[in-house]
Design a protein around this motif. Sequence first.
Motif, mmCIF file in Angstrom:
data_model
loop_
_atom_site.group_PDB
_atom_site.id
_atom_site.type_symbol
_atom_site.label_atom_id
_atom_site.label_comp_id
_atom_site.label_asym_id
_atom_site.label_seq_id
_atom_site.Cartn_x
_atom_site.Cartn_y
_atom_site.Cartn_z
ATOM 1 N N ASN A 137 62.686 36.186 21.641
ATOM 2 C CA ASN A 137 62.741 34.904 22.347
ATOM 3 C C ASN A 137 61.347 34.413 22.726
ATOM 4 O O ASN A 137 61.034 33.224 22.593
ATOM 5 C CB ASN A 137 63.640 35.011 23.573
ATOM 6 N N HIS B 180 64.134 29.279 17.216
ATOM 7 C CA HIS B 180 65.498 29.304 17.747
ATOM 8 C C HIS B 180 66.415 28.480 16.833
ATOM 9 O O HIS B 180 66.058 27.384 16.399
ATOM 10 C CB HIS B 180 65.538 28.711 19.154
ATOM 11 N N THR B 181 67.592 29.017 16.553
ATOM 12 C CA THR B 181 68.606 28.291 15.790
ATOM 13 C C THR B 181 69.964 28.499 16.470
ATOM 14 O O THR B 181 70.077 29.254 17.437
ATOM 15 C CB THR B 181 68.702 28.794 14.335
ATOM 16 N N GLU B 182 70.999 27.857 15.926
ATOM 17 C CA GLU B 182 72.342 28.035 16.473
ATOM 18 C C GLU B 182 72.824 29.475 16.319
ATOM 19 O O GLU B 182 73.697 29.933 17.066
ATOM 20 C CB GLU B 182 73.321 27.088 15.779
ATOM 21 N N LYS B 183 72.253 30.207 15.366
ATOM 22 C CA LYS B 183 72.639 31.598 15.134
ATOM 23 C C LYS B 183 71.738 32.585 15.879
ATOM 24 O O LYS B 183 71.896 33.797 15.739
ATOM 25 C CB LYS B 183 72.600 31.909 13.635
ATOM 26 N N ARG C 198 65.622 33.088 14.226
ATOM 27 C CA ARG C 198 65.618 33.318 12.785
ATOM 28 C C ARG C 198 64.231 33.014 12.213
ATOM 29 O O ARG C 198 63.375 32.426 12.871
ATOM 30 C CB ARG C 198 66.661 32.437 12.097
#
Length: 286
Positions: free
Chosen positions: A244, A268-271, A274
């Motif tokens: 993070n 940062h991604t929705e998953k 990455r």
Amino acid sequence: MKLYPIESGNFKLDGGAMFGVVPKTIWNKTNPADENNLIDIAARCLLIEDGNRLILIDTGMGNKQSDKFFGYYSLWGDHTIDKSLALHGFHRDDITDVFMTHLHFDHCGGSVVWNKDRTGYEVGFKNATFWTNENHWEWATKPNAREKASFLSENILPIQESGQLQFIQRPDGDYLEKSELGFGIFFVDGHTEKQMIPHIEYNGKTLVFCADLLATAGHIPIPYVMGYDTRPLLTLDEKTKFMNHAADKNYLLFLEHDAHNPIITVEHTEKGVRLKDVFTCDEILK
């Protein structure tokens, strides 16, 4: 300050061991295995030229072990520390400091070499101070059964016997803002006791030498923890915090063990966090 990648030699490891409980159908997409289930691994060290100091971070496996030993690791390529140092105009006798992220053989084996008549061992960087930390030294010199095969006495004890060993002073928490060598250090315990992850301020950005906290780009998802880690649940917490931060602050992540993706950034991604970009060393370390 100048930074140089130092390629100490490539090898292979079992993909299942490298990815723990992650199924091969998943990890094989990012780290394709050969017919023996082995994946490509680098031992990419880092040289810091800062004023009068030449600081080498990690030293790879070295070359003093037996053919039988190296046979387990399917060495490939022709990289050596000496050739890589020479490529940048340096010799091992120029090194003033050797910083060891931890004392597993593939990170510190090159710190110790045979003596001239091969009757014993001596340090491989005769003018250098060797840096670890007291907690990890105690852990490595009195190894548990799980890690005993990774902590080889011939890689470790000659450093102390040389009189060139020094300990990094640990902070109260897990992050040392500025170490004796001028860079910050994140202390992590999931892989092994008090592994040290250098954070180097370089050209206005933070470059992190990831060692075994993040072995390859394929290990970015938080649950992708190596089977080698002694405390995998702790690794989950440490990776969560670190990844993070890396995404928030756009860290340059220098991957010691990724043979094909030397430096990366993440986002940062929705998953979750990455892969963002992949860079060659020449693109970043100019």
